[in-house]
Design a protein around this motif. Sequence first.
Motif, PDB file in Angstrom:
ATOM      1  N   PRO A   2      -0.132 -57.812   4.422  1.00 37.98           N
ATOM      2  CA  PRO A   2      -1.101 -57.611   5.506  1.00 37.98           C
ATOM      3  C   PRO A   2      -2.105 -56.525   5.146  1.00 37.98           C
ATOM      4  O   PRO A   2      -1.795 -55.578   4.418  1.00 37.98           O
ATOM      5  N   THR A   3      -3.318 -56.670   5.660  1.00 38.52           N
ATOM      6  CA  THR A   3      -4.354 -55.670   5.420  1.00 38.52           C
ATOM      7  C   THR A   3      -4.656 -54.908   6.692  1.00 38.52           C
ATOM      8  O   THR A   3      -4.338 -55.350   7.796  1.00 38.52           O
ATOM      9  N   PHE A   4      -5.282 -53.757   6.527  1.00 40.38           N
ATOM     10  CA  PHE A   4      -5.665 -52.904   7.642  1.00 40.38           C
ATOM     11  C   PHE A   4      -7.180 -52.740   7.651  1.00 40.38           C
ATOM     12  O   PHE A   4      -7.816 -52.829   6.592  1.00 40.38           O
ATOM     13  N   PRO A   5      -7.766 -52.504   8.832  1.00 45.19           N
ATOM     14  CA  PRO A   5      -9.213 -52.270   8.894  1.00 45.19           C
ATOM     15  C   PRO A   5      -9.566 -50.915   8.274  1.00 45.19           C
ATOM     16  O   PRO A   5      -9.892 -49.941   8.948  1.00 45.19           O
ATOM     17  N   LEU A   6      -9.496 -50.864   6.980  1.00 41.02           N
ATOM     18  CA  LEU A   6      -9.642 -49.653   6.176  1.00 41.02           C
ATOM     19  C   LEU A   6     -10.491 -49.980   4.956  1.00 41.02           C
ATOM     20  O   LEU A   6     -10.334 -51.042   4.355  1.00 41.02           O
ATOM     21  N   THR A   7     -11.391 -49.076   4.596  1.00 41.93           N
ATOM     22  CA  THR A   7     -12.187 -49.234   3.375  1.00 41.93           C
ATOM     23  C   THR A   7     -11.718 -48.237   2.335  1.00 41.93           C
ATOM     24  O   THR A   7     -11.615 -47.035   2.615  1.00 41.93           O
ATOM     25  N   LEU A   8     -11.416 -48.740   1.153  1.00 41.22           N
ATOM     26  CA  LEU A   8     -11.215 -47.880  -0.008  1.00 41.22           C
ATOM     27  C   LEU A   8     -12.582 -47.649  -0.636  1.00 41.22           C
ATOM     28  O   LEU A   8     -13.268 -48.600  -1.011  1.00 41.22           O
ATOM     29  N   ALA A   9     -13.015 -46.392  -0.729  1.00 38.76           N
ATOM     30  CA  ALA A   9     -14.340 -46.050  -1.256  1.00 38.76           C
ATOM     31  C   ALA A   9     -14.193 -45.252  -2.549  1.00 38.76           C
ATOM     32  O   ALA A   9     -13.516 -44.218  -2.575  1.00 38.76           O
ATOM     33  N   VAL A  10     -14.845 -45.727  -3.607  1.00 43.69           N
ATOM     34  CA  VAL A  10     -14.767 -45.088  -4.921  1.00 43.69           C
ATOM     35  C   VAL A  10     -16.186 -44.926  -5.459  1.00 43.69           C
ATOM     36  O   VAL A  10     -16.975 -45.877  -5.420  1.00 43.69           O
ATOM     37  N   ILE A  11     -16.528 -43.734  -5.949  1.00 44.70           N
ATOM     38  CA  ILE A  11     -17.812 -43.545  -6.611  1.00 44.70           C
ATOM     39  C   ILE A  11     -17.578 -43.576  -8.119  1.00 44.70           C
ATOM     40  O   ILE A  11     -16.590 -43.028  -8.617  1.00 44.70           O
ATOM     41  N   THR A  12     -18.479 -44.252  -8.844  1.00 43.03           N
ATOM     42  CA  THR A  12     -18.237 -44.479 -10.265  1.00 43.03           C
ATOM     43  C   THR A  12     -19.496 -44.308 -11.108  1.00 43.03           C
ATOM     44  O   THR A  12     -20.612 -44.415 -10.627  1.00 43.03           O
ATOM     45  N   ARG A  13     -19.251 -44.071 -12.365  1.00 38.61           N
ATOM     46  CA  ARG A  13     -20.235 -44.238 -13.442  1.00 38.61           C
ATOM     47  C   ARG A  13     -19.459 -44.295 -14.746  1.00 38.61           C
ATOM     48  O   ARG A  13     -18.783 -43.339 -15.114  1.00 38.61           O
TER      49      ARG A  13
END
Length: 271
Positions: A2-13
């Motif tokens: 099951p998923t949750f109303p959640l965002t995984l946020a990652v900044i990259t370069r």
Amino acid sequence: MPTFPLTLAVITRNEAGSIARCLDSVPFAAEKLVVDSGSEDDTVAIAQAHGARVVHQDWLGFGAQRNFATTQCAHDWILVLDADEYLSPALAAELQQRLPALMAGDAPAAYLRRRTIYMGRPMRWYRPSVGEKLARLYHRGRARWSDARVHESLRFDGAAPTLRAPFDHANNPTLPHKQLKVLRYAELKCRDWLDKGKPVRMWQAPFVYLLAFVKDYLFRLAFLDGWRGFLIAQTAASYALYKRMRYYEMVSHPESVASAADLLHQHDIDR
């Protein structure tokens, strides 16, 4: 799962070597968002292949880049990881158990504990590397990142719970990686000091090095991790000293700001 109303946020370069592990460690997030500042490797393609939505944003500094990422998220609750970080199975299981109650309440954020993998294995004693508390899970209407170019922090009012299980940080795979990071972070921190008009106090420099080394090596128990602990303490003390030297140069020789920026850009360590 099951998923949750959640965002995984990652900044990259240029994080092709680590982004997949980071994204795959959070299978219960309804959204995975990568904010990329111009990768020249396969970071974007790998992120998309592992279920992430990728948004481009030129580099703004760590705090501002994270605040931009916050505005791009589809959900109010956000989990922030760096590309070289990933959830342990124990923390992933704990989050799945605790997220429903956390999201239903009025807490602004939650603290996670970070465990550092250094030179290929976890640190055992050095305090910042075995249980460092970081606010990484938050409601975007109740918390905001500081605007610092580096060493940003999440700002919020009210109490925040702390989860027990750790997430892992594959910290600087080699000493050259660490030294390049020191140059980059020092430059960003000194630019912040320059903007704020921080006084130059070079007389403090020798004491800064000594106190920083003693703090990490003795009081933060780095000595119990053997030579790896010595290297961590020495690197931290050198960073503290180098920042003061570089800031003195910026103030006494302003042309060095642009000159160094050009050099760091040429070697792709200016982000």
